[in-house]
Write a protein that holds these residues in place. Sequence first.
Motif, PDB file in Angstrom:
ATOM      1  N   THR A 195       0.445  -1.085  -0.177  1.00 56.17           N
ATOM      2  CA  THR A 195       0.167   0.045  -0.160  1.00 56.17           C
ATOM      3  C   THR A 195       0.433   1.870   0.047  1.00 56.17           C
ATOM      4  O   THR A 195       0.620   2.174  -0.729  1.00 56.17           O
ATOM      5  CB  THR A 195      -0.696   0.358   1.719  1.00 56.17           C
ATOM      6  N   LEU A 238       0.720   4.106  -3.266  1.00 59.37           N
ATOM      7  CA  LEU A 238      -0.045   5.601  -2.343  1.00 59.37           C
ATOM      8  C   LEU A 238       1.087   6.349  -2.981  1.00 59.37           C
ATOM      9  O   LEU A 238       1.232   7.592  -3.628  1.00 59.37           O
ATOM     10  CB  LEU A 238       0.101   5.790  -0.740  1.00 59.37           C
ATOM     11  N   ILE A 287      -8.361   4.827  -7.017  1.00 54.72           N
ATOM     12  CA  ILE A 287      -8.382   4.307  -6.034  1.00 54.72           C
ATOM     13  C   ILE A 287      -9.389   3.445  -5.266  1.00 54.72           C
ATOM     14  O   ILE A 287     -10.382   4.012  -4.884  1.00 54.72           O
ATOM     15  CB  ILE A 287      -7.072   4.549  -5.104  1.00 54.72           C
ATOM     16  N   SER A 336     -10.147   0.906  -1.979  1.00 56.41           N
ATOM     17  CA  SER A 336      -9.650   0.535  -1.478  1.00 56.41           C
ATOM     18  C   SER A 336     -10.543  -0.331  -1.130  1.00 56.41           C
ATOM     19  O   SER A 336     -11.294  -0.179   0.148  1.00 56.41           O
ATOM     20  CB  SER A 336      -9.056   1.671  -0.611  1.00 56.41           C
ATOM     21  N   GLU A 392      -9.276  -2.685   2.120  1.00 55.29           N
ATOM     22  CA  GLU A 392      -8.718  -2.812   3.507  1.00 55.29           C
ATOM     23  C   GLU A 392      -8.973  -1.687   3.430  1.00 55.29           C
ATOM     24  O   GLU A 392      -9.154  -2.266   5.108  1.00 55.29           O
ATOM     25  CB  GLU A 392      -7.398  -3.463   3.478  1.00 55.29           C
ATOM     26  N   ASN A 430     -11.303   5.506   3.487  1.00 57.14           N
ATOM     27  CA  ASN A 430     -11.327   6.675   2.501  1.00 57.14           C
ATOM     28  C   ASN A 430     -10.325   7.826   3.545  1.00 57.14           C
ATOM     29  O   ASN A 430      -8.996   7.950   3.910  1.00 57.14           O
ATOM     30  CB  ASN A 430     -12.330   6.958   2.075  1.00 57.14           C
ATOM     31  N   LEU A 452      -7.037   5.634   4.563  1.00 54.94           N
ATOM     32  CA  LEU A 452      -5.968   6.156   3.393  1.00 54.94           C
ATOM     33  C   LEU A 452      -5.441   7.243   3.277  1.00 54.94           C
ATOM     34  O   LEU A 452      -4.401   7.501   3.294  1.00 54.94           O
ATOM     35  CB  LEU A 452      -7.005   5.916   2.048  1.00 54.94           C
ATOM     36  N   ILE A 478     -11.247   7.968  -4.361  1.00 51.03           N
ATOM     37  CA  ILE A 478     -10.968   7.049  -3.483  1.00 51.03           C
ATOM     38  C   ILE A 478     -12.512   6.506  -3.479  1.00 51.03           C
ATOM     39  O   ILE A 478     -13.370   7.548  -3.311  1.00 51.03           O
ATOM     40  CB  ILE A 478     -10.332   6.549  -2.289  1.00 51.03           C
ATOM     41  N   ASP A 499     -13.430   2.685  -1.047  1.00 46.35           N
ATOM     42  CA  ASP A 499     -13.150   2.912   0.012  1.00 46.35           C
ATOM     43  C   ASP A 499     -14.542   1.498   0.807  1.00 46.35           C
ATOM     44  O   ASP A 499     -15.142   0.907   1.063  1.00 46.35           O
ATOM     45  CB  ASP A 499     -13.105   2.605   1.767  1.00 46.35           C
ATOM     46  N   ASP A 549      -6.315  -2.112  -4.148  1.00 43.16           N
ATOM     47  CA  ASP A 549      -6.211  -3.003  -3.009  1.00 43.16           C
ATOM     48  C   ASP A 549      -6.643  -3.360  -2.653  1.00 43.16           C
ATOM     49  O   ASP A 549      -7.749  -2.803  -1.011  1.00 43.16           O
ATOM     50  CB  ASP A 549      -5.416  -1.952  -1.886  1.00 43.16           C
ATOM     51  N   TYR A 550      -7.032  -5.199  -1.925  1.00 45.92           N
ATOM     52  CA  TYR A 550      -6.191  -5.818  -2.905  1.00 45.92           C
ATOM     53  C   TYR A 550      -6.891  -6.355  -3.723  1.00 45.92           C
ATOM     54  O   TYR A 550      -7.831  -7.275  -3.074  1.00 45.92           O
ATOM     55  CB  TYR A 550      -5.186  -5.829  -2.410  1.00 45.92           C
TER      56      TYR A 550
END
Length: 515
Positions: free
Chosen positions: A233, A237, A253, A255, A257, A260, A263, A306, A308, A336-337
Amino acid sequence: MEKQKRQRNSKIIEKTVIVPEIGKLPPQAPELEEAVLGALMLEKDAYSVVSDILKPESFYNPVHKVIFGAIQSLAIQQKPVDVLTVVEELKRRGELQAAGGAVYIAELSEKVASAAHIEYHSRIIAQKYLARELIAFSSEVTQQAFDETIDVDDLMQETEGRLFEISQRNVKKDVIQINPVIKEAMKIIQLAANRKDGMSGIPTGFHQLDKMTMGWQNSDLIIIAARPAMGKTAFVLSMAKNIAINFQQPVGIFSLEMSNVQLVNRLIVNVCQIKGESIKSGRLTQDEWDRLDIKIKELYDAPIYIDDTPSLSVFELRTKARRLVREHDVKLLIIDYLQLMNASGMNFGSREQEVSMISRSLKGLAKELNIPIIALSQLNRGVETRQGNEGKRPQLADLRESGAIEQDADLVCFIHRPEYYRITEDDNGNSLIGMAEIIVAKHRNGPTGIATMRFDNEYARFENLDEHNTSRKQPNYIERTSKMNSRSVSKGGDSLPEMTSTNFMTENGKEELPF
């Protein structure tokens, strides 16, 4: 008299109002179905024109389905297709009566003069079939939505999966003559030639990596894999910051995992160079507050988008990715991921099959959107059991859960930090503290090799070696990669020799990548 006239008009109006509405018929084109079947029995090469457009279920009339099935069977067996052979094939299959009899089949061939418009007619039939599929699908979804015993979230996932299947079955891309493709290739070459850095793709800001890849290329699926806590990550980033802030290229992105906010906190740590624990606790020194106020401005208005959504399905990703490209002109997607994604709504015999489907879909999406897609991936525990710095370097066989990831990816990169395994020196006594290797193990359209950079653990950021002021003795890139010369890596299905240390040396002995 006038009163009687008004009464008659009233009755007419009343009759018009109470006439029941005629029910809708499913989309269909029976005349075109007859014309296509007749043309198929008239010209011997006609089936090759429609073979990738039509299938038996494309026909609305059940009789026509049976007839086309017989024609398809004859064509597959490379037998001639005409009225007599079709009738004989239907007799053999015991379906002649279901197909309307020999007379009806003969009449079909009399309804057309030639097969001149067969492709155009076939595409109309295929469109009608697709419309019927969507109507049946939506009706079933509507019924299930009224059923209060069915979980709505499950229904949405299943609906999305089935809709994706329908779209995939009907997506066809026509062949294209090579001339416009050559023009597009020449345009890309010219653009690369006009750039001072020689990049043909999206630069990452990491010099050694960019020299190997010429930037991330459009339509490529890039897998970046490592063991947990190796810095996957942090790497993407750092790269996203370079691409979005330094090169002003919009980045999306996904995400799965982190939230936001988590991140963005990682980005703040990266950009502002403030310790993560200080950001979490809010206990910043005056110097850190000043640095935060100044550096945070770099992140404002940065073209970073982003999402999430947890447990994101590959079907949701497609929808969101298309919107990002359409509305924000996003040039690169990061996921990710990969192992946290799912393919809900579809049935698989194993998790490996599901991951295979996800990786194929990501590659297809990269081609469709014509942008690079970077997916992070976990490695299995095989790395941990091997000894020494060489043994700890990841290999393609270490990719977790599916060999399809290696097969579908255009690039596979591994992150290796010897310091993580308490390996602080190489065989020549050079320090490995803070050093990181990005190992390009598979490169479908270019060379493989190792790009070295520095990992700043305190701020979870990757940097070019020449950007980090340090008095430590830097490990020699040539010495550290020379042991890999005898190994080979996969490239486009072929085994190619690894880049050797001599490939990186100029006449004056300086380190240099060959492009």
